[in-house]
Write a protein that holds these residues in place. Structure first.
Motif, PDB file in Angstrom:
ATOM      1  N   ALA A  61       0.848  -1.192   0.000  1.00 56.28           N
ATOM      2  CA  ALA A  61       0.000   0.000   0.000  1.00 56.28           C
ATOM      3  C   ALA A  61       0.881   1.238   0.000  1.00 56.28           C
ATOM      4  CB  ALA A  61      -0.914   0.008   1.225  1.00 56.28           C
ATOM      5  N   GLU A  62       0.275   2.353  -0.422  1.00 55.62           N
ATOM      6  CA  GLU A  62       0.988   3.626  -0.401  1.00 55.62           C
ATOM      7  C   GLU A  62      -0.002   4.748  -0.130  1.00 55.62           C
ATOM      8  OE1 GLU A  62       2.807   4.120  -4.217  1.00 55.62           O
ATOM      9  OE2 GLU A  62       0.918   4.492  -5.232  1.00 55.62           O
ATOM     10  N   PRO A  63       0.459   5.804   0.536  1.00 58.03           N
ATOM     11  CA  PRO A  63      -0.451   6.918   0.809  1.00 58.03           C
ATOM     12  C   PRO A  63      -0.713   7.721  -0.456  1.00 58.03           C
ATOM     13  CG  PRO A  63       1.750   7.418   1.607  1.00 58.03           C
ATOM     14  CD  PRO A  63       1.789   6.010   1.095  1.00 58.03           C
ATOM     15  N   VAL A  64      -1.909   8.280  -0.533  1.00 62.14           N
ATOM     16  CA  VAL A  64      -2.272   9.172  -1.633  1.00 62.14           C
ATOM     17  C   VAL A  64      -2.847  10.443  -1.019  1.00 62.14           C
ATOM     18  CG1 VAL A  64      -2.653   7.347  -3.338  1.00 62.14           C
ATOM     19  CG2 VAL A  64      -4.545   8.076  -1.900  1.00 62.14           C
ATOM     20  N   PRO A  65      -2.876  11.539  -1.760  1.00 63.85           N
ATOM     21  CA  PRO A  65      -3.399  12.789  -1.210  1.00 63.85           C
ATOM     22  C   PRO A  65      -4.798  12.608  -0.629  1.00 63.85           C
ATOM     23  CG  PRO A  65      -2.344  13.191  -3.318  1.00 63.85           C
ATOM     24  CD  PRO A  65      -2.396  11.696  -3.137  1.00 63.85           C
ATOM     25  N   VAL A  72      -1.341  -1.459  -3.562  1.00 58.39           N
ATOM     26  CA  VAL A  72      -0.369  -1.628  -4.632  1.00 58.39           C
ATOM     27  C   VAL A  72      -0.201  -3.131  -4.860  1.00 58.39           C
ATOM     28  CG1 VAL A  72       2.023  -1.261  -5.348  1.00 58.39           C
ATOM     29  CG2 VAL A  72       0.844   0.483  -3.993  1.00 58.39           C
ATOM     30  N   ARG A  73      -0.385  -3.545  -6.086  1.00 57.57           N
ATOM     31  CA  ARG A  73      -0.241  -4.967  -6.417  1.00 57.57           C
ATOM     32  C   ARG A  73       1.032  -5.154  -7.233  1.00 57.57           C
ATOM     33  NH1 ARG A  73      -4.597  -7.186  -4.333  1.00 57.57           N
ATOM     34  NH2 ARG A  73      -6.502  -5.987  -4.339  1.00 57.57           N
ATOM     35  N   SER A  74       1.683  -6.277  -7.048  1.00 56.89           N
ATOM     36  CA  SER A  74       2.914  -6.524  -7.789  1.00 56.89           C
ATOM     37  C   SER A  74       2.606  -6.496  -9.283  1.00 56.89           C
ATOM     38  CB  SER A  74       3.541  -7.858  -7.395  1.00 56.89           C
ATOM     39  OG  SER A  74       2.677  -8.915  -7.723  1.00 56.89           O
ATOM     40  N   GLY A  75       3.466  -5.852 -10.024  1.00 61.36           N
ATOM     41  CA  GLY A  75       3.277  -5.722 -11.460  1.00 61.36           C
ATOM     42  C   GLY A  75       2.507  -4.478 -11.858  1.00 61.36           C
ATOM     43  N   ASP A  76       1.839  -3.833 -10.903  1.00 63.53           N
ATOM     44  CA  ASP A  76       1.121  -2.593 -11.203  1.00 63.53           C
ATOM     45  C   ASP A  76       2.127  -1.479 -11.442  1.00 63.53           C
ATOM     46  OD1 ASP A  76      -1.300  -3.783 -10.844  1.00 63.53           O
ATOM     47  OD2 ASP A  76      -1.807  -2.750  -8.976  1.00 63.53           O
ATOM     48  N   VAL A  77       1.877  -0.706 -12.455  1.00 66.70           N
ATOM     49  CA  VAL A  77       2.686   0.478 -12.692  1.00 66.70           C
ATOM     50  C   VAL A  77       1.824   1.676 -12.308  1.00 66.70           C
ATOM     51  CG1 VAL A  77       3.884   1.853 -14.418  1.00 66.70           C
ATOM     52  CG2 VAL A  77       3.927  -0.640 -14.565  1.00 66.70           C
ATOM     53  N   VAL A  78       2.245   2.380 -11.286  1.00 60.12           N
ATOM     54  CA  VAL A  78       1.486   3.519 -10.788  1.00 60.12           C
ATOM     55  C   VAL A  78       2.320   4.773 -10.982  1.00 60.12           C
ATOM     56  CG1 VAL A  78       0.412   4.554  -8.770  1.00 60.12           C
ATOM     57  CG2 VAL A  78       0.325   2.073  -9.085  1.00 60.12           C
ATOM     58  N   ASP A  79       1.757   5.715 -11.719  1.00 66.21           N
ATOM     59  CA  ASP A  79       2.418   6.997 -11.932  1.00 66.21           C
ATOM     60  C   ASP A  79       2.038   7.903 -10.771  1.00 66.21           C
ATOM     61  OD1 ASP A  79       3.491   9.368 -12.779  1.00 66.21           O
ATOM     62  OD2 ASP A  79       2.644   9.268 -14.795  1.00 66.21           O
ATOM     63  N   SER A  80       2.954   8.096  -9.848  1.00 61.64           N
ATOM     64  CA  SER A  80       2.637   8.853  -8.639  1.00 61.64           C
ATOM     65  C   SER A  80       3.034  10.328  -8.734  1.00 61.64           C
ATOM     66  CB  SER A  80       3.299   8.209  -7.427  1.00 61.64           C
ATOM     67  OG  SER A  80       4.690   8.136  -7.612  1.00 61.64           O
ATOM     68  N   ARG A  81       3.362  10.782  -9.949  1.00 63.14           N
ATOM     69  CA  ARG A  81       3.663  12.205 -10.106  1.00 63.14           C
ATOM     70  C   ARG A  81       2.401  13.019  -9.879  1.00 63.14           C
ATOM     71  NH1 ARG A  81       5.733  12.489 -16.081  1.00 63.14           N
ATOM     72  NH2 ARG A  81       4.008  11.028 -16.225  1.00 63.14           N
ATOM     73  N   PRO A  82       2.538  14.269  -9.466  1.00 62.36           N
ATOM     74  CA  PRO A  82       1.358  15.127  -9.319  1.00 62.36           C
ATOM     75  C   PRO A  82       0.623  15.257 -10.656  1.00 62.36           C
ATOM     76  CG  PRO A  82       3.266  16.138  -8.284  1.00 62.36           C
ATOM     77  CD  PRO A  82       3.761  14.933  -9.043  1.00 62.36           C
ATOM     78  N   LEU A  83      -0.680  15.479 -10.568  1.00 65.07           N
ATOM     79  CA  LEU A  83      -1.515  15.550 -11.764  1.00 65.07           C
ATOM     80  C   LEU A  83      -0.995  16.551 -12.783  1.00 65.07           C
ATOM     81  CD1 LEU A  83      -4.055  14.716 -13.298  1.00 65.07           C
ATOM     82  CD2 LEU A  83      -5.312  16.444 -11.992  1.00 65.07           C
ATOM     83  N   GLU A  84      -0.560  17.715 -12.327  1.00 59.34           N
ATOM     84  CA  GLU A  84      -0.107  18.730 -13.288  1.00 59.34           C
ATOM     85  C   GLU A  84       1.121  18.260 -14.073  1.00 59.34           C
ATOM     86  OE1 GLU A  84       1.369  19.888  -9.150  1.00 59.34           O
ATOM     87  OE2 GLU A  84      -0.560  19.372 -10.006  1.00 59.34           O
ATOM     88  N   GLU A  85       1.989  17.479 -13.434  1.00 60.55           N
ATOM     89  CA  GLU A  85       3.151  16.941 -14.142  1.00 60.55           C
ATOM     90  C   GLU A  85       2.735  15.886 -15.167  1.00 60.55           C
ATOM     91  OE1 GLU A  85       6.374  15.577 -11.680  1.00 60.55           O
ATOM     92  OE2 GLU A  85       6.221  17.324 -10.372  1.00 60.55           O
ATOM     93  N   ARG A  86       1.750  15.060 -14.814  1.00 62.44           N
ATOM     94  CA  ARG A  86       1.278  14.053 -15.769  1.00 62.44           C
ATOM     95  C   ARG A  86       0.610  14.694 -16.975  1.00 62.44           C
ATOM     96  NH1 ARG A  86      -2.222  10.228 -12.295  1.00 62.44           N
ATOM     97  NH2 ARG A  86      -2.426  12.085 -11.032  1.00 62.44           N
TER      98      ARG A  86
END
Length: 99
Positions: A61-65, A72-86
């Motif tokens: 698991a990981e914290p989110v705003p 978080v599941r193994s193999g999941d790719v999560v883009d944790s950059r702030p929305l404006e950067e994405r």
């Protein structure tokens, strides 16, 4: 939760129970709110947050705003950059023009 002292610690028991749920419920995407777990296990906020930190350390698991925690599941790719950067990356990658 029983009132007897546990050698593993209450926070570890909560973390173990949540890990079991994560493993069994493949559609689980967020951990339950802290307040729900506080009521369910009759523990303080600090105990629940300590259980969450165990899951963070193990990569489950990981914290989110907003005070929530994402599974978080193994193999999941999560883009944790702030929305404006994405969004900026999408605009740059797709060479989008304004207007």
């Amino acid at each position: 939760m029983s009132q007897a002292a546990s050698p593993r610690g209450t926070f570890q028991q909560i973390a173990d129970a949540l890990k079991t749920r994560i493993d069994e419920e493949r559609d689980m995407v967020e951990l339950p709110p802290v307040s729900v777990l506080m009521d369910r296990y009759d523990v303080s906020r600090g105990v629940v947050l300590r259980a969450f930190r165990v899951l963070r350390t193990s990569g489950d698991a990981e914290p989110v705003p907003g005070g929530r925690w994402r599974v978080v599941r193994s193999g999941d790719v999560v883009d944790s950059r702030p929305l404006e950067e994405r969004i900026a990356a999408v605009i740059a990658d797709d060479r989008l023009k304004d207007g």
